[in-house]
Design a protein around this motif. Structure first.
Motif, PDB file in Angstrom:
ATOM      1  N   UNK A  72      70.772  16.288 -28.473  1.00 51.35           N
ATOM      2  CA  UNK A  72      70.113  16.592 -29.738  1.00 51.35           C
ATOM      3  C   UNK A  72      70.873  17.640 -30.546  1.00 51.35           C
ATOM      4  N   UNK A  73      71.704  18.423 -29.882  1.00 51.19           N
ATOM      5  CA  UNK A  73      72.504  19.437 -30.585  1.00 51.19           C
ATOM      6  C   UNK A  73      73.982  19.076 -30.521  1.00 51.19           C
ATOM      7  N   UNK A 129      57.348  28.868 -17.976  1.00 50.26           N
ATOM      8  CA  UNK A 129      56.432  28.610 -19.090  1.00 50.26           C
ATOM      9  C   UNK A 129      57.166  28.275 -20.385  1.00 50.26           C
ATOM     10  N   UNK A 130      58.454  28.589 -20.469  1.00 53.85           N
ATOM     11  CA  UNK A 130      59.208  28.344 -21.688  1.00 53.85           C
ATOM     12  C   UNK A 130      59.606  26.871 -21.774  1.00 53.85           C
ATOM     13  N   UNK A 131      59.158  26.142 -22.781  1.00 50.75           N
ATOM     14  CA  UNK A 131      59.590  24.750 -22.939  1.00 50.75           C
ATOM     15  C   UNK A 131      61.083  24.691 -23.279  1.00 50.75           C
ATOM     16  N   UNK A 132      61.809  23.864 -22.561  1.00 49.18           N
ATOM     17  CA  UNK A 132      63.257  23.790 -22.771  1.00 49.18           C
ATOM     18  C   UNK A 132      63.596  23.362 -24.197  1.00 49.18           C
ATOM     19  N   UNK A 133      62.840  22.414 -24.730  1.00 52.13           N
ATOM     20  CA  UNK A 133      63.123  21.938 -26.087  1.00 52.13           C
ATOM     21  C   UNK A 133      62.899  23.033 -27.115  1.00 52.13           C
ATOM     22  N   UNK A 134      61.811  23.806 -26.948  1.00 47.47           N
ATOM     23  CA  UNK A 134      61.543  24.893 -27.886  1.00 47.47           C
ATOM     24  C   UNK A 134      62.638  25.955 -27.816  1.00 47.47           C
ATOM     25  N   UNK A 135      63.073  26.279 -26.597  1.00 45.56           N
ATOM     26  CA  UNK A 135      64.138  27.260 -26.441  1.00 45.56           C
ATOM     27  C   UNK A 135      65.448  26.743 -27.035  1.00 45.56           C
ATOM     28  N   UNK A 136      65.695  25.450 -26.880  1.00 42.87           N
ATOM     29  CA  UNK A 136      66.894  24.844 -27.450  1.00 42.87           C
ATOM     30  C   UNK A 136      66.887  24.955 -28.973  1.00 42.87           C
ATOM     31  N   UNK A 137      65.744  24.686 -29.578  1.00 42.12           N
ATOM     32  CA  UNK A 137      65.640  24.765 -31.039  1.00 42.12           C
ATOM     33  C   UNK A 137      65.842  26.192 -31.521  1.00 42.12           C
ATOM     34  N   UNK A 138      65.231  27.165 -30.818  1.00 43.22           N
ATOM     35  CA  UNK A 138      65.411  28.567 -31.202  1.00 43.22           C
ATOM     36  C   UNK A 138      66.873  28.986 -31.079  1.00 43.22           C
ATOM     37  N   UNK A 139      67.531  28.548 -30.005  1.00 42.48           N
ATOM     38  CA  UNK A 139      68.934  28.909 -29.805  1.00 42.48           C
ATOM     39  C   UNK A 139      69.816  28.312 -30.893  1.00 42.48           C
ATOM     40  N   UNK A 140      69.461  27.129 -31.365  1.00 41.01           N
ATOM     41  CA  UNK A 140      70.222  26.520 -32.466  1.00 41.01           C
ATOM     42  C   UNK A 140      70.119  27.380 -33.721  1.00 41.01           C
ATOM     43  N   UNK A 141      68.935  27.930 -33.964  1.00 35.12           N
ATOM     44  CA  UNK A 141      68.754  28.790 -35.130  1.00 35.12           C
ATOM     45  C   UNK A 141      69.590  30.062 -35.025  1.00 35.12           C
TER      46      UNK A 141
END
Length: 254
Positions: A176-177, A71-83
């Motif tokens: 993107x990162x 259920x976790x969107x990969x892009x959303x998780x990627x953005x959170x991990x960047x933070x």
């Protein structure tokens, strides 16, 4: 036809085969992120799934964890991990990860199918087979490694194949990162509205995904006992489908 010719010219141009933005470099980065993410995810997910399946306990935990991961969107998780971790290159023992945020997103993507399939594959082994093995004096570890795992291997490998192909396709987000990979062509192409570059990047990722799927399919055929590829496999699959229906588990059958 002109568009496809432009794509062919782009892929065959000499500048695309050398330097930090060349296909060999980006391919190596893409493959490295995929291999490291899937390997570490397998080291975590498979022992847990196999153990829970062998004990036939904690199945709800395994399935809920797998469903949450899906259920976790990969892009959303990627953005959170960047933070949390930033986009600087990892150093020391973490250097093979290339990018901690990209690794976290790919790891989370790879765990669910391997965890669910490992659990279902072992849990669906027929009780009579287990009891026969125990009657021969086998220990729990021997039953798992010599009896249950060989029978469950087609389903376990199906989970690994699903995870690997999903990571190959989704690792394009790593660009993107600033983590490199073939997604660099796609991200840069969108930025300058270069459809040729975007298409070339997507084509390379698709070809890599097909190559990974075929390689793992060949590995599975090598590892799986010939008896499970024919009539034995059909019986195992039917038992696995019955277990999936009773438990409501979303696992991938080979």
């Amino acid at each position: 036809m002109d568009f496809l010719r432009d794509v062919a010219n782009f892929l065959t141009a000499s500048e695309q085969w050398s330097g930090p933005e060349g296909i060999p470099t980006l391919l190596r980065e893409h493959v490295q992120l995929t291999v490291v993410s899937v390997l570490i995810a397998a080291l975590v997910a498979l022992p847990i799934g196999l153990t829970l399946g062998h004990r036939r306990r904690g199945g709800a935990i395994a399935i809920n964890v797998a469903n949450i991961g899906r259920a976790l969107p990969a892009l959303a998780l990627l953005i959170l991990a960047v933070q949390w971790f930033g986009i600087s290159d990892p150093v020391g023992i973490l250097a093979p990860l290339q990018s901690i945020p990209a690794f976290i997103a790919m790891f989370a993507l790879a765990v669910p199918p391997m965890l669910a399939n490992a659990y279902v594959g072992v849990a669906s082994v027929d009780d009579e087979i287990r009891e026969s093995a125990r009657g021969m004096g086998m220990t729990g570890w021997q039953v798992l490694t010599r009896v249950e795992l060989p029978v469950a291997l087609p389903l376990v490998m199906a989970g690994v194949r699903t995870a690997a192909v999903a990571v190959v396709a989704t690792a394009t987000l790593a660009a993107k990162v600033d983590a490199g990979g073939l997604g660099r062509y796609i991200v840069d192409g969108f930025a300058v509205q270069d459809n040729v570059k975007v298409f070339a990047g997507g084509l390379l990722v698709a070809l890599l995904a097909v190559a990974v799927e075929l390689s793992l399919a060949l590995l599975q055929r090598t590892l799986v006992s010939p008896g499970l590829r024919t009539s034995g496999e059909r019986a195992v699959r039917q038992g696995q489908r019955d277990l999936l229906e009773r438990a409501g588990v979303d696992a991938v059958l080979p």
